[in-house]
Design an enzyme around this catalytic site. Structure first.
Site, PDB file in Angstrom:
ATOM      1  N   ASN A 208       0.776  -1.228   0.069  1.00 26.72           N
ATOM      2  CA  ASN A 208       0.007  -0.102   0.153  1.00 26.72           C
ATOM      3  C   ASN A 208       0.827   1.234  -0.029  1.00 26.72           C
ATOM      4  O   ASN A 208       2.003   1.102  -0.187  1.00 26.72           O
ATOM      5  CB  ASN A 208      -0.981  -0.086   1.180  1.00 26.72           C
ATOM      6  CG  ASN A 208      -0.209  -0.114   2.414  1.00 26.72           C
ATOM      7  OD1 ASN A 208       0.542   0.781   2.534  1.00 26.72           O
ATOM      8  ND2 ASN A 208      -0.642  -0.934   3.538  1.00 26.72           N
ATOM      9  N   ASP A 276      -3.738  -6.826   4.631  1.00 21.77           N
ATOM     10  CA  ASP A 276      -4.830  -7.919   5.250  1.00 21.77           C
ATOM     11  C   ASP A 276      -4.673  -9.433   4.364  1.00 21.77           C
ATOM     12  O   ASP A 276      -5.204 -10.187   5.173  1.00 21.77           O
ATOM     13  CB  ASP A 276      -6.201  -7.430   4.916  1.00 21.77           C
ATOM     14  CG  ASP A 276      -6.439  -6.158   5.570  1.00 21.77           C
ATOM     15  OD1 ASP A 276      -6.024  -6.014   6.904  1.00 21.77           O
ATOM     16  OD2 ASP A 276      -7.279  -5.341   5.200  1.00 21.77           O
ATOM     17  N   LYS A 286       9.139 -15.987 -11.950  1.00 23.38           N
ATOM     18  CA  LYS A 286       8.301 -14.767 -12.155  1.00 23.38           C
ATOM     19  C   LYS A 286       7.245 -15.042 -13.211  1.00 23.38           C
ATOM     20  O   LYS A 286       7.446 -15.983 -14.182  1.00 23.38           O
ATOM     21  CB  LYS A 286       9.327 -13.797 -13.100  1.00 23.38           C
ATOM     22  CG  LYS A 286       8.619 -12.459 -13.686  1.00 23.38           C
ATOM     23  CD  LYS A 286       9.174 -11.809 -14.387  1.00 23.38           C
ATOM     24  CE  LYS A 286       8.545 -10.497 -15.186  1.00 23.38           C
ATOM     25  NZ  LYS A 286       9.581  -9.662 -16.041  1.00 23.38           N
ATOM     26  N   PHE A 323      -4.295   1.823  14.972  1.00 21.95           N
ATOM     27  CA  PHE A 323      -4.342   2.964  13.894  1.00 21.95           C
ATOM     28  C   PHE A 323      -5.394   2.547  12.816  1.00 21.95           C
ATOM     29  O   PHE A 323      -5.625   1.191  12.717  1.00 21.95           O
ATOM     30  CB  PHE A 323      -3.027   3.133  13.253  1.00 21.95           C
ATOM     31  CG  PHE A 323      -2.210   4.145  13.954  1.00 21.95           C
ATOM     32  CD1 PHE A 323      -2.179   5.569  13.499  1.00 21.95           C
ATOM     33  CD2 PHE A 323      -1.624   4.003  15.063  1.00 21.95           C
ATOM     34  CE1 PHE A 323      -1.448   6.345  13.922  1.00 21.95           C
ATOM     35  CE2 PHE A 323      -0.909   5.061  15.717  1.00 21.95           C
ATOM     36  CZ  PHE A 323      -0.980   6.112  15.271  1.00 21.95           C
ATOM     37  N   LYS A 337     -13.853  -0.852  15.003  1.00 23.85           N
ATOM     38  CA  LYS A 337     -12.444  -1.395  14.842  1.00 23.85           C
ATOM     39  C   LYS A 337     -12.116  -1.551  16.257  1.00 23.85           C
ATOM     40  O   LYS A 337     -11.588  -2.465  16.551  1.00 23.85           O
ATOM     41  CB  LYS A 337     -11.557  -0.843  13.899  1.00 23.85           C
ATOM     42  CG  LYS A 337     -10.156  -1.407  13.921  1.00 23.85           C
ATOM     43  CD  LYS A 337      -9.451  -0.600  13.011  1.00 23.85           C
ATOM     44  CE  LYS A 337      -7.965  -1.413  12.660  1.00 23.85           C
ATOM     45  NZ  LYS A 337      -7.102  -0.944  11.978  1.00 23.85           N
ATOM     46  N   LYS A 341     -11.307  -5.259  17.488  1.00 24.75           N
ATOM     47  CA  LYS A 341      -9.826  -5.653  17.947  1.00 24.75           C
ATOM     48  C   LYS A 341      -9.553  -5.819  19.538  1.00 24.75           C
ATOM     49  O   LYS A 341      -8.657  -6.658  19.831  1.00 24.75           O
ATOM     50  CB  LYS A 341      -8.940  -4.507  17.375  1.00 24.75           C
ATOM     51  CG  LYS A 341      -8.791  -4.473  15.921  1.00 24.75           C
ATOM     52  CD  LYS A 341      -8.764  -5.434  15.107  1.00 24.75           C
ATOM     53  CE  LYS A 341      -8.524  -4.925  13.526  1.00 24.75           C
ATOM     54  NZ  LYS A 341      -8.338  -6.006  12.820  1.00 24.75           N
TER      55      LYS A 341
END
Length: 397
Positions: A208, A276, A286, A323, A337, A341
């Site tokens: 990300n 995730d 490859k 976070f 969340k 969690k």
């Protein structure tokens, strides 16, 4: 916090020299004694009289002082202090330090000492970014000099960027951390940061846009308050901070294993943007284009590091901070969340494209805890980190 500690404060020549007067007061408020050393350039911005009046100590300005040098005063000054603080540390002064020059009182003191040195750089953004300055900074760090700042912001010259001297409170906190006297002294804190890279084949991966800047700033701020920080970082864009224990990882599973190895800890801050999912069976070669079309990738769920640590039956850190990077309904999604969690706090932010937060230098966060949702104003990521570190120190006290 610094009761009985002796600080030798070297003041370089820059507009930030005016902050040295505030810095003297801040050191005194936590019990330290400050002896000022004023460079000739620094005297263009503040006076020996004002510094002596604030510190209650003689302000030293000249290397060839007859009264001081009868007893080799520059040697005594340099070795009687518990810590030498250079603020502002100008480009010129850091160049002298890096090259081992000794042509005035300040540079001679710095060369004649084995006392720890903390430098607070302050200069124009282009001077800070110049290769010569960066070489000098790298050399000073290699020589054991600790740095606090510089921060980003508007400057007296009208430009904007890195080069602002750290604020006096931040310098005092860094000094306390170096002397083992900060509010988090003796506390072990885990901080995760950066993205994770989940391999598809030897040349491709899933990731990300996290730069790791906020997690790095948090680790730096906690270390400045005296914590022993175990910094578990993925392949971030920014370098790890000084004064922390760095553990480099690539994948979510490696990060999870590193967190386990770092436990027990008094607190854990999970600022990393962990992927995730991962490819269930990565190719050892490859993947090639074929006439059959796109390859089919099967995914497996990565370990949920935050939830696992927050829900530990034994060995759970006393404070677990997660976070939540959201693009809509920030408070609602982050509150859900936190409940899901099982962590104590969630630091939530809006990372939608319009905010410019992802990969930027600023952040606007909401701290979600048992007390509800507390919105913080938009500020630099270093400022967010300092505010969060202060909250963590208060919670662990």
């Amino acid at each position: 916090m610094l009761t009985g500690k002796r600080i030798l404060l070297i003041i370089g020549g820059g507009i930030a020299a005016f902050k040295s007067q505030i810095l003297i007061r801040k050191f005194q408020e936590v019990g330290a004694t400050v002896t000022p050393v004023l460079t000739r350039a620094g005297a263009e911005f503040v006076t020996p009289l004002s510094l002596s009046g604030l510190s209650g100590q003689k302000t030293h300005t000249e290397l060839f002082s007859l009264t001081d040098e009868v007893e080799m005063g520059h040697i005594e000054l340099s070795r009687s202090a518990d810590l030498i603080v250079v603020a502002p540390a100008t480009a010129d002064l850091m160049a002298k330090m890096a090259q081992g020059m000794a042509n005035d009182l300040a540079s001679t003191l710095l060369l004649a000492t084995d006392t720890a040195v903390l430098a607070a750089p302050a200069m124009n953004v282009r001077m800070w970014q110049h290769p010569a300055t960066q070489r000098n900074v790298a050399q000073l760090r290699a020589d054991g000099v600790k740095m606090v700042g510089p921060g980003d912001g508007a400057m007296a010259c009208g430009e904007f960027g890195p080069g602002r001297m750290a604020e006096p409170d931040e310098i005092v906190a860094a000094a306390a951390g170096m002397l083992g006297a900060g509010p988090l002294a003796g506390k072990r804190i885990i901080v995760t940061s950066g993205p994770t890279h989940e391999p598809i084949d030897p040349v491709r991966y899933i990731a990300n846009r996290s730069s790791g800047a906020q997690g790095t700033a948090i680790a730096r701020a906690l270390a400045a308050l005296g914590a022993h920080v175990v910094f578990v970082t993925g392949p971030a864009d920014v370098a790890p901070p000084e004064g922390v224990e760095v553990v480099r990882v690539q994948t979510a599973q490696q990060m999870s294993d590193a967190v386990d190895a770092a436990l027990p800890a008094e607190a854990a801050v999970f600022a990393a943007a962990v992927a995730d999912w991962r490819v269930a069976s990565q190719s050892d070669r490859k993947l090639k284009k074929t006439r059959d079309g796109m390859p089919k990738l099967e995914f497996a769920e990565n370990p949920d590091i935050l939830a696992r640590v927050a829900q530990m039956a034994t060995g759970r850190p006393g404070l677990v901070v997660g976070f939540a990077a959201e693009t809509n309904d920030v408070i609602e999604n982050a509150t859900a969340k936190r409940a899901r969690k099982g962590c104590d706090w969630i630091v939530a932010n809006d990372v939608s494209a319009a905010t410019g937060i992802m990969g930027g230098t600023e952040n606007a966060v909401v701290l979600i805890s048992d007390d509800g949702a507390e919105s913080w104003p938009r500020m630099g990521k270093d400022a967010v980190a300092r505010q969060l570190a202060d909250r963590i120190a208060a919670a662990l006290a």
